[in-house]
Design an enzyme around this catalytic site. Sequence first.
Site, PDB file in Angstrom:
ATOM      1  N   HIS A  47     -45.329  40.512  24.560  1.00  0.00           N
ATOM      2  CA  HIS A  47     -44.878  40.128  25.910  1.00  0.00           C
ATOM      3  C   HIS A  47     -44.231  38.761  25.889  1.00  0.00           C
ATOM      4  CE1 HIS A  47     -48.932  38.435  25.474  1.00  0.00           C
ATOM      5  NE2 HIS A  47     -48.479  37.436  26.211  1.00  0.00           N
ATOM      6  N   HIS A 103     -43.734  35.513  28.577  1.00  0.00           N
ATOM      7  CA  HIS A 103     -44.143  34.942  29.870  1.00  0.00           C
ATOM      8  C   HIS A 103     -42.903  34.415  30.602  1.00  0.00           C
ATOM      9  CE1 HIS A 103     -48.539  34.839  28.978  1.00  0.00           C
ATOM     10  NE2 HIS A 103     -48.115  34.762  27.726  1.00  0.00           N
ATOM     11  N   TYR A 128     -50.789  40.141  19.649  1.00  0.00           N
ATOM     12  CA  TYR A 128     -51.822  39.252  19.100  1.00  0.00           C
ATOM     13  C   TYR A 128     -53.203  39.660  19.605  1.00  0.00           C
ATOM     14  CZ  TYR A 128     -51.109  36.614  23.538  1.00  0.00           C
ATOM     15  OH  TYR A 128     -50.972  36.237  24.855  1.00  0.00           O
ATOM     16  N   ARG A 142     -53.290  42.035  22.751  1.00  0.00           N
ATOM     17  CA  ARG A 142     -52.294  42.009  23.820  1.00  0.00           C
ATOM     18  C   ARG A 142     -51.018  42.693  23.336  1.00  0.00           C
ATOM     19  NH1 ARG A 142     -51.250  38.954  27.976  1.00  0.00           N
ATOM     20  NH2 ARG A 142     -50.820  41.023  28.743  1.00  0.00           N
ATOM     21  N   TYR A 182     -48.699  31.482  18.964  1.00  0.00           N
ATOM     22  CA  TYR A 182     -48.077  30.499  19.853  1.00  0.00           C
ATOM     23  C   TYR A 182     -48.084  29.122  19.214  1.00  0.00           C
ATOM     24  CZ  TYR A 182     -48.310  33.634  23.923  1.00  0.00           C
ATOM     25  OH  TYR A 182     -48.140  34.672  24.801  1.00  0.00           O
TER      26      TYR A 182
END
Lengths: 234, 156
Positions: free
Chosen positions: A156, A158, A143, A153, A104
């Site tokens: 995905h 958000h 990640y 995870r 991110y």
Amino acid sequence: MVSYDSDGVKFSIDPSNDTDEYRSSVLRAPKQPLIVVPERLLNTTMPIFDSSLVKESDSDILHQHNGEPLGERIRVTGRLLNSEGRGLGGQLIELWQANAAGRYRHAVDDHQAPLDPNFTGAGRALTGDDGTFSFLTIKPGAYPWKNAPNAWRPAHIHFSIFGRAFTERLITQMYFPGDPLLAFDPIFNSVRQERVRNRLVANFDWEATQEEYALGYRFDIVINGHLGIPLEGQ
Amino acid sequence: MTIPTPSQTIGPFFHFGLEWMGEAGTQLAKRQHSITIYGKIFDGTDQPIPDALVEMIHHSIEGVQFGRAICDPTGKYCFNTAPPAQDDGAVIQLRIFARGLLQPLVTRLYLSDTMDEVLESVDPNRRGTLVATPTASGFCFDIYLQGPKETVFFAW
Ligand SMILES: [Fe+2]
């Protein structure tokens, strides 16, 4: 928030905060029961966003920098629907995600994967009259996180849906079909009913796939759009 | 009925996706008079949470007021908003999103302890957790997610 399945059996849609296998919830989930009050006592109409605040280009996450981001280009398209299946137009949808390497653009993200100078990973859109939205982006990478040893995870995106009323506000995550990490993810599996959980998984979609450019995924989002009208049986 | 999409946590990395609205929120809210509400959000060990998002909504004589605040590294959130309409019970509704919360928490900030239908449904011993404290700089409303001072949260 509660809902009912087609057989009239009552079940909860949203996952309980009391989900110990998600470690961050242990010190943050309230211990006292939520106080249930009639929806009309909590509801307020939300402000409306228009094209002066959300531009058409805000949904193209591939072209926010001088060059193109690395990764697998995808188009994520779908409709925002109410629980009667009607499309909701003019509604604000926001999204954010990791880059193709699973990193991110955020100061707190310490995953040892590269940032992409051509990728921020945030977008927004207003739905069309029939509730349609469409984003161009890259497929985010999985990640690692510190929930458990060797925890990862699943990939995905958000999503944030502003809603027409305070009680419709929704923040959720979209997952990808066939991801082997889904079975091990405590956040995904915090939604206990399989049929409800599957709402979070996009479908691969040939129609949204753009020849020689981007794979298409369909992700319809359903908000509990009854605006204070009592559900059947209440 | 179509099954609604369930909630998932906002996670820790939302800032770059949601902070743009600070500017938009200002444009949405043109107001004559304003009040400040602020506070910190605490976890079960009374540590402030540095990664929460708070949204507020309420009625005022100038229309519906909406705001979005991202907690600062010390866990503080802050809103400048129009005074709530008195006939609305002088109440501001808050929704808290954070890592660790699979669904957001909804609470109500009362500027005074004037009774209304919602407050009546709360155990009298816990009503105080919903009433803000007037201070020199506005109204302070600390939120406790757990513990003896746990704030009352609502569902519908
Ligand atoms: Fe994430």
